[in-house]
Design an enzyme around this catalytic site. Sequence first.
Site: not given
Ligand code: AMP
Length: 283
Positions: A36, A193
């Site tokens: 993030h 996760r």
């Molecule tokens: P989430 O909180 O899982 O909904 O993720 C929020 C944003 O962060 C989304 O655009 C995800 O694709 C991005 N994101 C989550 N994990 C990663 C990662 N390891 N590398 C790059 N972007 C990420």
Amino acid sequence: MLIHKIEELRKQIKIWKKQGLTVGLVPTMGALHNGHLSLIKKSVEKCDKTVVSVFVNPIQFGPNEDLDKYPRTLDADRKLCEDAGVDIVFAPSPKEMYGEGHILSNDFLTYVVPPFFYVDKLCGKSRVGHFDGVCTVVNKLFNIVQPDFAFFGEKDRQQLIIIKKMIKDLNIPVEIIPCPIVREESGLALSSRNKYLTENGKIEALALNRILFNIKTCYNKGIKDVSALTETAYSFLNENHALEYLEFRDKDTLEEKKTADNNTIVFIAVKVENVRLIDNIEL
Ligand code: AMP
């Protein structure tokens, strides 16, 4: 600044827009990690003002998914955002986003539904309705924040492709900035996760990126036939892995590839210790 209310956020956005400032939006579900943070840093660098939304969106979770146990760490998220130079952390309640009683069925709520061709495969196949929930909440966030730029990770590649399609089809005036996958030193793609995994589970989880990087190496050596490229993948899996899919698809249209080329993304989803993990690589 932490804001919970839509109207309060709108007021602030109005002031910025009047001043002619550009606004970047980073939508998240919180439990922020370096993945993030890479999106946040990009936004802070590129835009005059950055809004990070932290919202565990109930309508993108299926009935048997982890909505209740999804990690919620708002204090830490807020600190990380402040340190990174974020201007506003927007953390609404489900009631604030979806109204009194927040009735979340599509009998009562207007949904944004992406095209069937994009959702009947990969994650959409096992997570029926998931991308309807994602597109609906992202659309709401776009309407609330009216960002010039919005930052999405390539980690959730199908989501990124679907959101790009949505803004094109609905003429939403925002530029999507894709951000590369951030990995641990081990190669494991960072994910909120991963917190559910034991130490051993984390080791087993390395199979995903090993499979992908092995395929990429073989592709670079000149193997283009998808069944030949998939063949070696299975040797990385054991009884601790439940493979959900390993698929080669076009990076814009999600059409299936029989022969890999430079527009191909390899997508993988595997359950380890009952935790559903996803990863992908561009060839
Ligand atoms: P989430 O909180 O899982 O909904 O993720 C929020 C944003 O962060 C989304 O655009 C995800 O694709 C991005 N994101 C989550 N994990 C990663 C990662 N390891 N590398 C790059 N972007 C990420």
